[in-house]
Design an enzyme around this catalytic site. Structure first.
Site, mmCIF file in Angstrom:
data_model
loop_
_atom_site.group_PDB
_atom_site.id
_atom_site.type_symbol
_atom_site.label_atom_id
_atom_site.label_comp_id
_atom_site.label_asym_id
_atom_site.label_seq_id
_atom_site.Cartn_x
_atom_site.Cartn_y
_atom_site.Cartn_z
ATOM 1 N N CYS A 96 -2.195 -3.156 3.210
ATOM 2 C CA CYS A 96 -3.310 -4.256 2.939
ATOM 3 C C CYS A 96 -2.982 -5.544 3.349
ATOM 4 O O CYS A 96 -1.665 -5.912 3.227
ATOM 5 C CB CYS A 96 -3.392 -4.452 1.198
ATOM 6 S SG CYS A 96 -4.103 -2.776 0.665
ATOM 7 N N HIS A 143 4.781 14.114 6.117
ATOM 8 C CA HIS A 143 4.226 15.580 5.879
ATOM 9 C C HIS A 143 5.094 16.186 6.870
ATOM 10 O O HIS A 143 4.967 16.038 8.245
ATOM 11 C CB HIS A 143 2.807 16.182 5.578
ATOM 12 C CG HIS A 143 1.960 15.426 4.701
ATOM 13 N ND1 HIS A 143 2.248 15.717 3.567
ATOM 14 C CD2 HIS A 143 1.058 14.402 4.961
ATOM 15 C CE1 HIS A 143 1.060 14.855 2.939
ATOM 16 N NE2 HIS A 143 0.616 14.078 3.788
ATOM 17 N N SER A 166 0.689 -1.097 -0.202
ATOM 18 C CA SER A 166 0.072 -0.020 -0.161
ATOM 19 C C SER A 166 0.860 1.184 -0.088
ATOM 20 O O SER A 166 1.613 1.551 -0.996
ATOM 21 C CB SER A 166 -1.080 -0.064 1.132
ATOM 22 O OG SER A 166 -1.915 0.860 0.683
#
Length: 126
Positions: free
Chosen positions: A88, A73, A68
């Site tokens: 996943c 940030h 995935s």
């Protein structure tokens, strides 16, 4: 569609400023950490933001994983970062790898305080 989504909001990060501002260094450490956790990076996109009157620009780093993704940030002017790890669990449970990746990255930023969340996605109701 089953998976594990981990998030962390990191405050008062005591890491070297490099990890909050250097897109090349942060992108490389993200790939290295994902691989060390046993996940498979398949792509990477890293963007550095310009400095503002409030301070140096931050970084957004995304690593696409076969399982995935990882996304970070940074807000260097606030000495903060947000982390997002999603795996996943189709064909195998990658939850332990997701936790290992998150622990590695949290330790890199050395937050004074953090809020962490864990969400099981695609859970089938009984």
């Amino acid at each position: 569609m089953h998976g594990l989504h981990l998030t962390a909001d990191l405050h008062d990060c005591q890491c070297a400023m490099q990890w909050l501002t250097d897109k090349e260094a942060l992108g490389a450490v993200c790939v290295k950490a994902a691989t060390a956790a046993g996940l498979q990076p398949v792509g990477k996109l890293v963007h550095g933001f310009p400095a503002t009157p409030q301070g140096p620009g931050g970084v957004t780093a995304t690593v696409l994983l076969a399982e995935s993704h990882l996304c970070i940030h940074t807000w260097p002017e606030q000495r903060g970062a947000t982390l997002d790890v999603y795996v996943c669990n189709f064909g195998g449970d990658h939850s332990a790898k997701a936790h290992a990746l998150m622990e590695c990255l949290v330790s890199l930023f050395k937050p004074g305080h953090s809020e962490r969340n864990e969400l099981l996605r695609g859970k089938v109701a009984a």
